[in-house]
Write an enzyme that holds these catalytic residues in place. Sequence first.
Site, mmCIF file in Angstrom:
data_model
loop_
_atom_site.group_PDB
_atom_site.id
_atom_site.type_symbol
_atom_site.label_atom_id
_atom_site.label_comp_id
_atom_site.label_asym_id
_atom_site.label_seq_id
_atom_site.Cartn_x
_atom_site.Cartn_y
_atom_site.Cartn_z
ATOM 1 N N HIS A 195 -8.883 -7.074 8.850
ATOM 2 C CA HIS A 195 -9.533 -6.775 7.564
ATOM 3 C C HIS A 195 -8.496 -6.593 6.449
ATOM 4 O O HIS A 195 -8.323 -5.490 5.910
ATOM 5 C CB HIS A 195 -10.340 -5.493 7.774
ATOM 6 C CG HIS A 195 -11.391 -5.207 6.772
ATOM 7 N ND1 HIS A 195 -11.204 -5.344 5.417
ATOM 8 C CD2 HIS A 195 -12.657 -4.768 6.930
ATOM 9 C CE1 HIS A 195 -12.316 -4.974 4.788
ATOM 10 N NE2 HIS A 195 -13.207 -4.621 5.692
ATOM 11 N N GLU A 237 -10.146 -11.950 4.893
ATOM 12 C CA GLU A 237 -9.943 -11.537 6.280
ATOM 13 C C GLU A 237 -10.190 -12.670 7.265
ATOM 14 O O GLU A 237 -11.250 -13.291 7.239
ATOM 15 C CB GLU A 237 -10.910 -10.402 6.633
ATOM 16 C CG GLU A 237 -11.059 -9.341 5.569
ATOM 17 C CD GLU A 237 -12.313 -8.512 5.765
ATOM 18 O OE1 GLU A 237 -12.824 -8.459 6.907
ATOM 19 O OE2 GLU A 237 -12.795 -7.928 4.781
#
Length: 290
Positions: free
Chosen positions: A165, A265
């Site tokens: 992330h 991400e």
Amino acid sequence: MNIYKQILASTTESKLLSSSVKQTKFGELPILVIQHKSCCAAISLQGAHLLFWQPSTEQTPVIWLSKQSKFEKGIAIRGGVPICWPWFGPLGTPSHGFARIVEWTLDSCNEDDDGVDLVLVLSNNQQTKPYFDKTFNVSLKIHLGKTCEVDLSCSGDFEATSALHTYFGIDNISHVVVSGLGDTYQDRLTVENKPVTVGQMTFNQEVDRIYTNANTEITISDNVRTIKLTTTNASDVVTWNPWIDKAKAMADFGDDEYQSMVCVEAGRINKPLKLSLNEQSTYGFKIELI
């Protein structure tokens, strides 16, 4: 003193692991601090969480950390590269999995003129059992130098969804163009921010989107620099920015910080990792400035 300088200056329970790497403590958490001629960076052992990375050629970090981040046991850190595993989003409790809130073990630490290479590992144990009662092994390989490379490998007898992330530090969100995202996506918001150009993303409101056919090479450009993200074995690329109202609603995020970050991400969401006990499944990314 900003959050990055505070972490680099930390000397609590400090011990040297190599000429460029020390283990220290920041808040409640054990932290690895990297100060190499090619870059500076930090990693939390909780979550094997890369907190930030700044090549020596740059004035500001390329991987961004919120100044409001909590460095508390069992609390997810805002910014850096949280590891969402073995599920992405609200598919279990806690949201985005448990890997980012339990402590990993440093398996190896090596360095040379090009940078620092670290491997962190996590296996099923007493701290993971309340969240997930299955056998697994996970390792995270990180290279930090002029480039940043992260690879997640895992084994088990189940399917896992995941995302690395990554929060990128940018000049101003209104100047950002993310290119190479492809033409298909799943929007997670009711009010869609439609791309003006197919495969390209600009920002003028909250964005939370999973691109399902992105290029392996993606660029993030603003008025200051262009970052190239190259993914390996990823099936999805997530883009996220909370914008004004959500930024104000988050206790671990500064009200104006949405202007200085964007998440892009690498993930395995729509095509889960099909794990085997006898073979590692791996995906990851490389970040470089162009």
